[in-house]
Design a protein around this motif. Structure first.
Motif, PDB file in Angstrom:
ATOM      1  N   ILE A  81      51.248  32.505  29.166  1.00  0.00           N
ATOM      2  CA  ILE A  81      50.361  31.878  28.182  1.00  0.00           C
ATOM      3  C   ILE A  81      49.468  30.839  28.854  1.00  0.00           C
ATOM      4  O   ILE A  81      48.271  30.742  28.565  1.00  0.00           O
ATOM      5  CB  ILE A  81      51.183  31.243  27.047  1.00  0.00           C
ATOM      6  CG1 ILE A  81      51.812  32.329  26.176  1.00  0.00           C
ATOM      7  CG2 ILE A  81      50.314  30.324  26.199  1.00  0.00           C
ATOM      8  CD1 ILE A  81      52.746  31.808  25.095  1.00  0.00           C
ATOM      9  N   ARG A  82      50.031  30.080  29.772  1.00  0.00           N
ATOM     10  CA  ARG A  82      49.238  29.062  30.476  1.00  0.00           C
ATOM     11  C   ARG A  82      48.122  29.710  31.284  1.00  0.00           C
ATOM     12  O   ARG A  82      47.003  29.180  31.337  1.00  0.00           O
ATOM     13  CB  ARG A  82      50.147  28.210  31.368  1.00  0.00           C
ATOM     14  CG  ARG A  82      51.146  27.388  30.561  1.00  0.00           C
ATOM     15  CD  ARG A  82      52.014  26.504  31.431  1.00  0.00           C
ATOM     16  NE  ARG A  82      53.118  25.941  30.639  1.00  0.00           N
ATOM     17  CZ  ARG A  82      53.542  24.690  30.718  1.00  0.00           C
ATOM     18  NH1 ARG A  82      52.961  23.843  31.562  1.00  0.00           N
ATOM     19  NH2 ARG A  82      54.546  24.266  29.970  1.00  0.00           N
ATOM     20  N   MET A  83      48.415  30.828  31.914  1.00  0.00           N
ATOM     21  CA  MET A  83      47.374  31.511  32.676  1.00  0.00           C
ATOM     22  C   MET A  83      46.314  32.095  31.740  1.00  0.00           C
ATOM     23  O   MET A  83      45.129  32.123  32.076  1.00  0.00           O
ATOM     24  CB  MET A  83      47.991  32.611  33.539  1.00  0.00           C
ATOM     25  CG  MET A  83      48.836  32.096  34.697  1.00  0.00           C
ATOM     26  SD  MET A  83      47.918  30.963  35.797  1.00  0.00           S
ATOM     27  CE  MET A  83      48.483  29.335  35.205  1.00  0.00           C
ATOM     28  N   LYS A  84      46.721  32.564  30.577  1.00  0.00           N
ATOM     29  CA  LYS A  84      45.758  33.073  29.596  1.00  0.00           C
ATOM     30  C   LYS A  84      44.816  31.949  29.164  1.00  0.00           C
ATOM     31  O   LYS A  84      43.597  32.147  29.042  1.00  0.00           O
ATOM     32  CB  LYS A  84      46.494  33.640  28.382  1.00  0.00           C
ATOM     33  CG  LYS A  84      45.588  34.171  27.294  1.00  0.00           C
ATOM     34  CD  LYS A  84      46.390  34.748  26.131  1.00  0.00           C
ATOM     35  CE  LYS A  84      45.454  35.318  25.071  1.00  0.00           C
ATOM     36  NZ  LYS A  84      46.190  35.942  23.947  1.00  0.00           N
ATOM     37  N   ILE A  85      45.373  30.762  28.934  1.00  0.00           N
ATOM     38  CA  ILE A  85      44.554  29.611  28.539  1.00  0.00           C
ATOM     39  C   ILE A  85      43.609  29.220  29.663  1.00  0.00           C
ATOM     40  O   ILE A  85      42.420  28.935  29.438  1.00  0.00           O
ATOM     41  CB  ILE A  85      45.464  28.433  28.152  1.00  0.00           C
ATOM     42  CG1 ILE A  85      46.253  28.756  26.878  1.00  0.00           C
ATOM     43  CG2 ILE A  85      44.654  27.155  27.961  1.00  0.00           C
ATOM     44  CD1 ILE A  85      47.357  27.765  26.559  1.00  0.00           C
ATOM     45  N   ALA A  86      44.111  29.224  30.893  1.00  0.00           N
ATOM     46  CA  ALA A  86      43.281  28.861  32.042  1.00  0.00           C
ATOM     47  C   ALA A  86      42.119  29.849  32.219  1.00  0.00           C
ATOM     48  O   ALA A  86      40.972  29.443  32.441  1.00  0.00           O
ATOM     49  CB  ALA A  86      44.131  28.819  33.308  1.00  0.00           C
ATOM     50  N   ILE A  87      42.426  31.139  32.091  1.00  0.00           N
ATOM     51  CA  ILE A  87      41.378  32.159  32.252  1.00  0.00           C
ATOM     52  C   ILE A  87      40.348  32.059  31.135  1.00  0.00           C
ATOM     53  O   ILE A  87      39.135  32.146  31.378  1.00  0.00           O
ATOM     54  CB  ILE A  87      42.012  33.563  32.290  1.00  0.00           C
ATOM     55  CG1 ILE A  87      42.828  33.734  33.580  1.00  0.00           C
ATOM     56  CG2 ILE A  87      40.943  34.648  32.191  1.00  0.00           C
ATOM     57  CD1 ILE A  87      43.686  34.989  33.613  1.00  0.00           C
ATOM     58  N   GLY A  88      40.801  31.854  29.898  1.00  0.00           N
ATOM     59  CA  GLY A  88      39.860  31.714  28.781  1.00  0.00           C
ATOM     60  C   GLY A  88      38.947  30.518  28.954  1.00  0.00           C
ATOM     61  O   GLY A  88      37.737  30.604  28.713  1.00  0.00           O
ATOM     62  N   THR A  89      39.519  29.397  29.391  1.00  0.00           N
ATOM     63  CA  THR A  89      38.709  28.197  29.634  1.00  0.00           C
ATOM     64  C   THR A  89      37.691  28.457  30.736  1.00  0.00           C
ATOM     65  O   THR A  89      36.520  28.076  30.618  1.00  0.00           O
ATOM     66  CB  THR A  89      39.618  27.020  30.024  1.00  0.00           C
ATOM     67  OG1 THR A  89      40.580  26.792  28.999  1.00  0.00           O
ATOM     68  CG2 THR A  89      38.798  25.756  30.239  1.00  0.00           C
ATOM     69  N   GLN A  92      33.450  33.002  39.970  1.00  0.00           N
ATOM     70  CA  GLN A  92      34.367  33.362  41.048  1.00  0.00           C
ATOM     71  C   GLN A  92      35.799  32.954  40.700  1.00  0.00           C
ATOM     72  O   GLN A  92      36.756  33.670  40.998  1.00  0.00           O
ATOM     73  CB  GLN A  92      33.929  32.689  42.350  1.00  0.00           C
ATOM     74  CG  GLN A  92      32.574  33.169  42.861  1.00  0.00           C
ATOM     75  CD  GLN A  92      32.089  32.361  44.053  1.00  0.00           C
ATOM     76  OE1 GLN A  92      32.242  31.141  44.097  1.00  0.00           O
ATOM     77  NE2 GLN A  92      31.495  33.038  45.018  1.00  0.00           N
ATOM     78  N   ILE A  93      35.924  31.799  40.061  1.00  0.00           N
ATOM     79  CA  ILE A  93      37.245  31.316  39.668  1.00  0.00           C
ATOM     80  C   ILE A  93      37.894  32.276  38.677  1.00  0.00           C
ATOM     81  O   ILE A  93      39.101  32.541  38.749  1.00  0.00           O
ATOM     82  CB  ILE A  93      37.137  29.897  39.080  1.00  0.00           C
ATOM     83  CG1 ILE A  93      36.727  28.913  40.174  1.00  0.00           C
ATOM     84  CG2 ILE A  93      38.448  29.456  38.436  1.00  0.00           C
ATOM     85  CD1 ILE A  93      36.369  27.533  39.673  1.00  0.00           C
ATOM     86  N   VAL A  94      37.098  32.801  37.743  1.00  0.00           N
ATOM     87  CA  VAL A  94      37.631  33.782  36.780  1.00  0.00           C
ATOM     88  C   VAL A  94      38.227  34.968  37.525  1.00  0.00           C
ATOM     89  O   VAL A  94      39.346  35.421  37.236  1.00  0.00           O
ATOM     90  CB  VAL A  94      36.527  34.254  35.809  1.00  0.00           C
ATOM     91  CG1 VAL A  94      37.028  35.419  34.958  1.00  0.00           C
ATOM     92  CG2 VAL A  94      36.077  33.110  34.912  1.00  0.00           C
ATOM     93  N   HIS A  95      37.499  35.489  38.523  1.00  0.00           N
ATOM     94  CA  HIS A  95      37.993  36.633  39.288  1.00  0.00           C
ATOM     95  C   HIS A  95      39.265  36.271  40.056  1.00  0.00           C
ATOM     96  O   HIS A  95      40.193  37.077  40.151  1.00  0.00           O
ATOM     97  CB  HIS A  95      36.919  37.131  40.254  1.00  0.00           C
ATOM     98  CG  HIS A  95      35.737  37.756  39.571  1.00  0.00           C
ATOM     99  ND1 HIS A  95      35.868  38.790  38.663  1.00  0.00           N
ATOM    100  CD2 HIS A  95      34.409  37.491  39.647  1.00  0.00           C
ATOM    101  CE1 HIS A  95      34.665  39.134  38.209  1.00  0.00           C
ATOM    102  NE2 HIS A  95      33.765  38.362  38.795  1.00  0.00           N
ATOM    103  N   MET A  96      39.299  35.058  40.601  1.00  0.00           N
ATOM    104  CA  MET A  96      40.480  34.630  41.350  1.00  0.00           C
ATOM    105  C   MET A  96      41.698  34.513  40.446  1.00  0.00           C
ATOM    106  O   MET A  96      42.812  34.872  40.829  1.00  0.00           O
ATOM    107  CB  MET A  96      40.191  33.297  42.044  1.00  0.00           C
ATOM    108  CG  MET A  96      39.134  33.388  43.131  1.00  0.00           C
ATOM    109  SD  MET A  96      38.562  31.756  43.681  1.00  0.00           S
ATOM    110  CE  MET A  96      40.009  31.156  44.527  1.00  0.00           C
ATOM    111  N   LEU A  97      41.486  34.014  39.239  1.00  0.00           N
ATOM    112  CA  LEU A  97      42.607  33.859  38.304  1.00  0.00           C
ATOM    113  C   LEU A  97      43.091  35.206  37.772  1.00  0.00           C
ATOM    114  O   LEU A  97      44.278  35.383  37.490  1.00  0.00           O
ATOM    115  CB  LEU A  97      42.198  32.960  37.135  1.00  0.00           C
ATOM    116  CG  LEU A  97      41.944  31.483  37.458  1.00  0.00           C
ATOM    117  CD1 LEU A  97      41.391  30.766  36.232  1.00  0.00           C
ATOM    118  CD2 LEU A  97      43.221  30.805  37.929  1.00  0.00           C
ATOM    119  N   GLU A  98      42.166  36.142  37.621  1.00  0.00           N
ATOM    120  CA  GLU A  98      42.523  37.445  37.054  1.00  0.00           C
ATOM    121  C   GLU A  98      43.090  38.402  38.086  1.00  0.00           C
ATOM    122  O   GLU A  98      43.694  39.420  37.726  1.00  0.00           O
ATOM    123  CB  GLU A  98      41.303  38.082  36.395  1.00  0.00           C
ATOM    124  CG  GLU A  98      40.896  37.409  35.095  1.00  0.00           C
ATOM    125  CD  GLU A  98      39.757  38.116  34.407  1.00  0.00           C
ATOM    126  OE1 GLU A  98      39.743  38.135  33.168  1.00  0.00           O
ATOM    127  OE2 GLU A  98      38.869  38.653  35.114  1.00  0.00           O
TER     128      GLU A  98
END
Length: 446
Positions: free
Chosen positions: A251-259, A418-424
């Motif tokens: 859930i925390r990673m989902k929140i981070a990616i959405g942000t 780029q951060i979105v791609h790194m997180l995903e």
């Protein structure tokens, strides 16, 4: 015989008929005349009706359409620049730099609604609703919002900050909204009102809180947003949630990616780009499915494509502000990236950016975080309230993202896209991540 036929023919047309004793040729002539008159009258009637319709159409346009056109021109006049363009969507966003025009329109509509009868009031309401589809939001009267929030009752307060109070409101159609009543401290309400409209207007993105409408009456400045019903990230990270946090690692990673996606849209999906300037956990709202929505654009700045930065008064929240912005006042999207890096650390650790209740070496989250990574004790950074810890590789990947976001050299920080791609990314080469982390730590502490 010819003469006889002719006299017989003459006797047919000259013979009197039973109708008023008229002769046949007279009756035929009269019938033809009546038919011609009827056709002539019908033609004149059709022509008159057509002219009347055209006159009614002209009257309708002069009575209603210029009102719409005038309102559109007020939004799009040259001195009221078009500041935001939705690149990924087809809608353009228009903003109002002159709030006096809004006030004028508000007063005009208020007086119209007072003077009209019950029937005309409902017609005006319908007209107002249709006009609300133009420009960048629907106009609400102060009375409407007072009713929706129960006269701005303290029981309806759902948020409070330096620039205003946010209330939960229920409109007459039953829809739930969040009403932000801006505090008019030294004209600050006017400034934030304009900034929020310029920054997001009618921009629609699933990870940005949508602005529905506004109210500008007298000194009152209110903004109406979509209502997000699951609180904000700060409450879930630092509130009393029990021995086990409901925010699992996933859930925390989902929140981070959405942000990250919401910020990436502001930086890379709009022209001019929007720098939020106040990325923090209390400004990340969450819905029931833990989808993140970035909110509160009161400090946002617009940055044109031809500019690499803007110099401005340093604003933000202590602990999230990047050192380069704090020392120089030079603002660009890299400032948001640094703030996001701190937010990501907060999501991982469950700790506030600055916590004076901690021992001296742990008060500052960034310094404590770097120290743990440098000593290869990254697993100790994970929030102890997380029941199931993350896989080691996933943790190392996120630690890398954090360190890259808070790089002291703003030019070396990655872009939000780029951060979105790194997180995903599901997998990063384990060895490469370890080497990069070690190099970053060594360079930080050398």
């Amino acid at each position: 015989m010819a003469s006889s036929g002719g006299s017989s023919g003459d006797s047919i047309f000259t013979k009197k008929t039973p109708i008023l004793g008229l002769k046949l040729y007279v009756l035929i002539a009269a019938t033809i005349a009546v038919v011609l008159v009827v056709f002539a009258l019908y033609f004149l009637f059709i022509r008159h009706r057509s002219c009347k319709r055209r006159r009614v159409g002209v009257k309708h346009r002069s009575g209603f359409l210029p009102l719409v056109c005038k309102e559109i021109s007020e939004v799009n006049e040259p001195n009221q620049r078009q500041t935001t363009k939705n690149v990924s969507e087809k809608n353009s966003v228009f903003v109002v730099d002159d709030v006096a025009a809004i006030e004028l329109e508000s007063k005009k509509r208020s007086s119209e609604s007072k003077e009209s009868s019950t029937t005309s009031s409902s017609a005006l309401s319908s007209s107002t609703d249709s006009l609300g589809s133009f420009g960048w939001g629907r106009w609400y009267s102060l009375t409407e919002l007072q009713t929706a929030t129960n006269q701005f009752s303290g029981d309806n307060v759902i948020g409070e900050g330096g620039y205003g109070i946010v209330y939960r409101g229920v409109l007459h159609d039953g829809s739930v909204v969040a009403v932000k009543n801006l505090l008019n401290n030294k004209g600050q309400a006017e400034k934030e009102f304009k900034v929020e409209v310029e920054a997001i207007g009618k921009v629609k993105h699933k990870n940005l809180v949508g602005l529905i409408g506004y109210c500008a009456e007298g000194a009152q400045r209110l903004l109406v947003y979509e209502y997000i019903d699951n609180g904000n990230l700060e409450q879930w990270l630092h509130g009393d949630v029990g021995p086990v946090s409901p925010l699992t690692w996933e859930i925390r990673m989902k929140i981070a990616i959405g942000t990250a996606k919401g910020l990436a849209y502001l930086h890379e999906g709009l022209e001019p780009k929007v720098v939020h300037r106040d990325v923090k956990s209390s400004n990340i709202l969450l819905d029931r499915k833990w989808n993140a929505k970035v909110s509160d654009f009161g400090l946002a700045k617009l940055l044109g494509s031809e500019k690499s930065h803007v110099t401005t008064r340093v604003m933000g929240t202590f602990g999230y502000v990047s050192p380069d912005y704090a020392s120089t006042g030079m603002l660009n999207e890299g400032s948001d990236v640094y703030s996001f890096g701190v937010l990501l650390m907060e999501i991982i650790t469950g700790r506030s950016p600055v916590d004076y209740s901690k021992p001296p070496g742990e008060m500052n989250l960034v310094d404590w975080f770097k120290g743990k990574v440098a000593s290869r004790r990254g697993e100790e950074l994970v929030d102890p309230l997380i029941d199931v810890p993350p896989p080691p590789r996933a943790l190392k990947r996120i630690l890398l993202v954090c360190l890259r976001c808070i790089d002291m050299d703003a030019n070396k920080r990655p872009k939000m896209g780029q951060i979105v791609h790194m997180l995903e990314a599901d997998e990063f080469p384990y060895r490469a991540v370890s080497i990069v982390l070690l190099m970053l730590c060594l360079s930080t502490y050398s």
